[in-house]
Write an enzyme that holds these catalytic residues in place. Sequence first.
Site, PDB file in Angstrom:
ATOM      1  N   LYS A  53       0.832  -1.202   0.000  1.00 53.84           N
ATOM      2  CA  LYS A  53       0.000   0.000   0.000  1.00 53.84           C
ATOM      3  C   LYS A  53       0.869   1.255   0.000  1.00 53.84           C
ATOM      4  O   LYS A  53       0.620   2.199  -0.757  1.00 53.84           O
ATOM      5  CB  LYS A  53      -0.957  -0.028   1.204  1.00 53.84           C
ATOM      6  N   GLN A  97      -5.160  -1.368   9.376  1.00 47.64           N
ATOM      7  CA  GLN A  97      -5.045  -2.721   8.816  1.00 47.64           C
ATOM      8  C   GLN A  97      -5.659  -3.753   9.769  1.00 47.64           C
ATOM      9  O   GLN A  97      -5.392  -3.745  10.972  1.00 47.64           O
ATOM     10  CB  GLN A  97      -3.566  -3.040   8.547  1.00 47.64           C
ATOM     11  N   ASP A 120     -11.335   2.630   3.555  1.00 53.26           N
ATOM     12  CA  ASP A 120     -11.693   1.215   3.523  1.00 53.26           C
ATOM     13  C   ASP A 120     -13.200   1.030   3.335  1.00 53.26           C
ATOM     14  O   ASP A 120     -13.650  -0.078   3.033  1.00 53.26           O
ATOM     15  CB  ASP A 120     -11.303   0.549   4.856  1.00 53.26           C
TER      16      ASP A 120
END
Length: 313
Positions: A53, A97, A120
């Site tokens: 990422k 995460q 997200d």
Amino acid sequence: MSAVILDGTRIAAEIRAEVAAEAKALSAAGRRPGLAVVLVGHNPASEIYVRGKVKSCEEVGIYSEKHTPAENITTEELLELVMGLNLRDEIDGILVQLPLPFQIDSKKILLAVDPAKDVDGFHPMNVGALSTQRPGLVPCTPAGIMEILRRSQIPVAGQEAVVIGRSDIVGKPTAMLLLNANATVTVCHSKTRDLQDVCRRADLLVAAIGRAGMINRDFVKPGATVIDVGMNKITDRGEFDSLFAGDAKRSESFRLKGSALVGDVHPQVAEVAGAMTPVPGGVGPLTIAMLMSNTVRAARLRRGTHVAELSSV
Ligand code: GUN
């Protein structure tokens, strides 16, 4: 018949190039998009994902920073970190995460992320926006699946779609996106009766189960499009051979590494499906590309600026 292989690596590169152009326009106007990634502890898979990422941010011109609190951080301490990021104007996207360590109340953390920075798409506000067809941020993997279908000119409206798996990250939002695109959607899970029969009705079959090669040809209607979201690491030679017997290249790679990354869909499905995504190189690359896209989108939405308007800034 042999399925058309849907090349996720190529589609992801196309999206990254588009995102890079948008990031450049925003940066030129002094509004460089910024992403903060929070990685708690040392989960090896998470470390690999997060590295990908951050690297992708560099490639497309998005500012990024990584926060790596220790494994034993408390929910309150992590909340404080997230709330600090919420307040910083140069941060457009916040990604925590998952999975988080057991002592952390994950739902509380995801609820604390500013919905406008929730790249997200996990905040209940964005989940609600998706299910009521309002503008918002959409989870990356499901958004990537829709991009694969759209850019491969695979029709969705009116099609019979079956999603196997009901996770908040993949199954549910994918079902919602397909429904919003006018598919007739069925969501299957571990308690579904006659799974094979239900799957065989699908024009579009999305497998997000987490079991290597479970979806064999008996689950697939001839000519169907099959999207494989599975990322399973297998280390057992017998299991490997049951999936890839006769594939010399993969066999050699397994011999060298002692493991292989395989999807939820059995390779023999290529003989029945009309089109399918490979693993690796299918859905995986899209997840990061859509994170980049969401970050630029968050930057635009937060600042009330569309790229087309930037030339006059
Ligand atoms: N862990 C596995 N997939 C994801 C994802 O898409 N986002 C986050 N934050 N964590 C994950």
